[in-house]
Design a protein around this motif. Structure first.
Motif, PDB file in Angstrom:
ATOM      1  N   PHE A 140       0.830  -1.204   0.000  1.00 18.35           N
ATOM      2  CA  PHE A 140       0.000   0.000   0.000  1.00 18.35           C
ATOM      3  C   PHE A 140       0.868   1.261   0.000  1.00 18.35           C
ATOM      4  N   ALA A 141       1.933   1.232   0.783  1.00 18.90           N
ATOM      5  CA  ALA A 141       2.824   2.396   0.850  1.00 18.90           C
ATOM      6  C   ALA A 141       3.484   2.655  -0.496  1.00 18.90           C
ATOM      7  N   ALA A 142       3.925   1.588  -1.160  1.00 19.64           N
ATOM      8  CA  ALA A 142       4.569   1.744  -2.468  1.00 19.64           C
ATOM      9  C   ALA A 142       3.582   2.274  -3.500  1.00 19.64           C
ATOM     10  N   LEU A 143       2.361   1.738  -3.489  1.00 21.68           N
ATOM     11  CA  LEU A 143       1.348   2.200  -4.435  1.00 21.68           C
ATOM     12  C   LEU A 143       0.995   3.665  -4.180  1.00 21.68           C
ATOM     13  N   GLY A 144       0.894   4.025  -2.909  1.00 22.21           N
ATOM     14  CA  GLY A 144       0.597   5.416  -2.584  1.00 22.21           C
ATOM     15  C   GLY A 144       1.660   6.360  -3.096  1.00 22.21           C
ATOM     16  N   GLU A 145       2.918   5.977  -2.918  1.00 23.20           N
ATOM     17  CA  GLU A 145       4.017   6.824  -3.379  1.00 23.20           C
ATOM     18  C   GLU A 145       4.034   6.928  -4.905  1.00 23.20           C
ATOM     19  N   ARG A 146       3.812   5.809  -5.585  1.00 24.70           N
ATOM     20  CA  ARG A 146       3.826   5.822  -7.046  1.00 24.70           C
ATOM     21  C   ARG A 146       2.680   6.660  -7.615  1.00 24.70           C
ATOM     22  N   LEU A 147       1.525   6.549  -6.985  1.00 21.46           N
ATOM     23  CA  LEU A 147       0.380   7.338  -7.436  1.00 21.46           C
ATOM     24  C   LEU A 147       0.579   8.817  -7.131  1.00 21.46           C
ATOM     25  N   ARG A 148       1.214   9.109  -6.008  1.00 25.61           N
ATOM     26  CA  ARG A 148       1.493  10.500  -5.666  1.00 25.61           C
ATOM     27  C   ARG A 148       2.429  11.130  -6.697  1.00 25.61           C
ATOM     28  N   LYS A 149       3.416  10.370  -7.152  1.00 25.92           N
ATOM     29  CA  LYS A 149       4.333  10.888  -8.166  1.00 25.92           C
ATOM     30  C   LYS A 149       3.610  11.178  -9.479  1.00 25.92           C
ATOM     31  N   LYS A 150       2.528  10.435  -9.730  1.00 28.59           N
ATOM     32  CA  LYS A 150       1.737  10.656 -10.936  1.00 28.59           C
ATOM     33  C   LYS A 150       0.643  11.698 -10.704  1.00 28.59           C
ATOM     34  N   GLU A 151       0.644  12.294  -9.523  1.00 25.65           N
ATOM     35  CA  GLU A 151      -0.336  13.304  -9.137  1.00 25.65           C
ATOM     36  C   GLU A 151      -1.758  12.761  -9.243  1.00 25.65           C
ATOM     37  N   SER A 152      -1.919  11.498  -8.849  1.00 28.95           N
ATOM     38  CA  SER A 152      -3.237  10.861  -8.871  1.00 28.95           C
ATOM     39  C   SER A 152      -3.902  10.978  -7.507  1.00 28.95           C
ATOM     40  N   ALA A 153      -5.182  11.336  -7.518  1.00 31.90           N
ATOM     41  CA  ALA A 153      -5.935  11.461  -6.271  1.00 31.90           C
ATOM     42  C   ALA A 153      -6.123  10.115  -5.581  1.00 31.90           C
ATOM     43  N   TYR A 154      -5.938   9.017  -6.310  1.00 33.82           N
ATOM     44  CA  TYR A 154      -6.081   7.691  -5.704  1.00 33.82           C
ATOM     45  C   TYR A 154      -4.994   7.426  -4.652  1.00 33.82           C
ATOM     46  N   ALA A 155      -3.926   8.187  -4.685  1.00 31.70           N
ATOM     47  CA  ALA A 155      -2.849   7.993  -3.708  1.00 31.70           C
ATOM     48  C   ALA A 155      -3.377   8.090  -2.281  1.00 31.70           C
ATOM     49  N   ALA A 156      -4.350   8.968  -2.060  1.00 31.03           N
ATOM     50  CA  ALA A 156      -4.870   9.187  -0.707  1.00 31.03           C
ATOM     51  C   ALA A 156      -5.511   7.940  -0.119  1.00 31.03           C
ATOM     52  N   VAL A 157      -6.078   7.079  -0.967  1.00 30.05           N
ATOM     53  CA  VAL A 157      -6.703   5.854  -0.468  1.00 30.05           C
ATOM     54  C   VAL A 157      -5.643   4.945   0.158  1.00 30.05           C
ATOM     55  N   PHE A 158      -4.526   4.777  -0.534  1.00 34.32           N
ATOM     56  CA  PHE A 158      -3.483   3.885  -0.040  1.00 34.32           C
ATOM     57  C   PHE A 158      -2.759   4.479   1.167  1.00 34.32           C
ATOM     58  N   GLU A 159      -2.625   5.779   1.193  1.00 34.57           N
ATOM     59  CA  GLU A 159      -2.021   6.423   2.350  1.00 34.57           C
ATOM     60  C   GLU A 159      -2.912   6.253   3.583  1.00 34.57           C
ATOM     61  N   LEU A 174       9.615  -2.609   2.599  1.00 32.20           N
ATOM     62  CA  LEU A 174       9.486  -1.707   1.455  1.00 32.20           C
ATOM     63  C   LEU A 174      10.495  -2.043   0.365  1.00 32.20           C
ATOM     64  N   ASP A 175      11.688  -2.440   0.767  1.00 31.02           N
ATOM     65  CA  ASP A 175      12.719  -2.805  -0.204  1.00 31.02           C
ATOM     66  C   ASP A 175      12.360  -4.083  -0.958  1.00 31.02           C
ATOM     67  N   ALA A 176      11.498  -4.906  -0.347  1.00 31.38           N
ATOM     68  CA  ALA A 176      11.123  -6.179  -0.958  1.00 31.38           C
ATOM     69  C   ALA A 176      10.042  -6.035  -2.023  1.00 31.38           C
ATOM     70  N   VAL A 177       9.410  -4.868  -2.106  1.00 25.79           N
ATOM     71  CA  VAL A 177       8.379  -4.649  -3.119  1.00 25.79           C
ATOM     72  C   VAL A 177       9.016  -4.671  -4.508  1.00 25.79           C
ATOM     73  N   VAL A 178       8.352  -5.342  -5.439  1.00 24.04           N
ATOM     74  CA  VAL A 178       8.860  -5.397  -6.815  1.00 24.04           C
ATOM     75  C   VAL A 178       9.050  -3.969  -7.319  1.00 24.04           C
ATOM     76  N   PRO A 179      10.245  -3.616  -7.831  1.00 24.80           N
ATOM     77  CA  PRO A 179      10.526  -2.240  -8.246  1.00 24.80           C
ATOM     78  C   PRO A 179       9.604  -1.750  -9.364  1.00 24.80           C
ATOM     79  N   ASP A 180       9.419  -0.466  -9.398  1.00 22.69           N
ATOM     80  CA  ASP A 180       8.660   0.177 -10.470  1.00 22.69           C
ATOM     81  C   ASP A 180       9.490   0.122 -11.743  1.00 22.69           C
ATOM     82  N   ALA A 181       8.974  -0.596 -12.744  1.00 22.21           N
ATOM     83  CA  ALA A 181       9.714  -0.770 -13.995  1.00 22.21           C
ATOM     84  C   ALA A 181       9.529   0.398 -14.954  1.00 22.21           C
ATOM     85  N   GLY A 182       8.733   1.379 -14.550  1.00 15.41           N
ATOM     86  CA  GLY A 182       8.509   2.528 -15.425  1.00 15.41           C
ATOM     87  C   GLY A 182       7.759   2.159 -16.682  1.00 15.41           C
TER      88      GLY A 182
END
Length: 248
Positions: A140-159, A174-182
């Motif tokens: 959830f933390a990783a998804l929140g951060e990734r969505l925040r970088k995309k300026e998506s309002a959905y980030a608030a749900v995961f936060e 957090l380090d164990a989460v599969v990295p963002d492949a872009g």
């Protein structure tokens, strides 16, 4: 904890039913007061967008985020196991958790689909629900951060989910989460190649319609109703959980 049902509804595929439920979702979040005031304010842009914006625009953005961007997948084990065969066993184990609690899953949903997981948690006692949320809190933390970088309002749900969890994710988790492949959600050929998987069956007697590819396609089109709101007549509700005790 009804708040988790409300947050689950916010992660559903946008629809007119969801839009009409926004006032009730907002009221529930404020009345139950599980989410802090600051987090409630952070959720407001998403609530407002879902209630007033064109549903087709909302659906297009939702698809680009969660269906076409693998690093934002709403399937928990995608971010934990990736292509590993451990992912199939993890699915079986999670389904067993649901069954042990007295519920079974409609075949149209994968066990690790975030809205489904949240719906299950919402049916458990509050302390248990918070501990259940702690298990995937790093995702959830990783998804929140990734969505925040995309300026998506959905980030608030995961936060909000991370804040509700009984324990915060460790740096190691957090380090164990599969990295963002872009990944590029507009590259359809790359998307098709990335989503190619072997069929996985969950237990004896699972039909071909339960394969990962078919299930994923169904999940991506999920339009479960928001809590307490009537379903559009053209799209009847599906039962997600069925008490095992009621089975023949």
């Amino acid at each position: 904890m009804k708040t988790l049902k409300a947050l689950s509804a916010l992660l559903a595929y946008p629809s007119s039913t969801q839009a009409s439920a926004v006032p009730e979702i907002r009221d529930l979040l404020h009345e139950e007061a599980v989410v802090a005031t600051e987090q409630l304010e952070a959720l407001e842009p998403l609530l407002s967008a879902l209630s007033v914006e064109d549903v087709y625009d909302l659906q297009e953005r939702y698809g680009m985020l969660f269906d076409r961007t693998r690093s934002l997948s709403l399937h928990l084990f995608e971010h934990v196991h990736g292509e590993s065969r451990d992912r199939g066993q993890a699915m079986v184990d999670l389904r067993s958790v649901y069954a042990t609690a007295g519920f079974e899953i409609d075949c149209g949903e994968l066990p690790d689909f975030v809205p489904l997981f949240l719906e299950f948690c919402s049916l458990r006692p509050q302390d248990e629900a918070r501990h259940l949320l702690s298990e995937p809190a790093h995702v959830f933390a990783a998804l929140g951060e990734r969505l925040r970088k995309k300026e998506s309002a959905y980030a608030a749900v995961f936060e909000a989910l991370v804040a509700i969890a009984a324990a915060q994710p460790t740096a190691e988790a957090l380090d164990a989460v599969v990295p963002d492949a872009g990944d590029d959600p507009t590259d359809l050929r790359a998307l098709d190649a990335a989503w190619e998987e072997e069929e996985v069956r969950f237990g004896l007697g699972s039909g071909a319609e339960c394969g990962v590819d078919v299930l994923t396609a169904k999940v991506r089109q999920a339009r479960r109703p928001a809590p307490g709101v009537a379903v559009d007549e053209v799209r009847p509700a599906r039962t997600v959980f069925t008490h095992l005790s009621s089975r023949a």
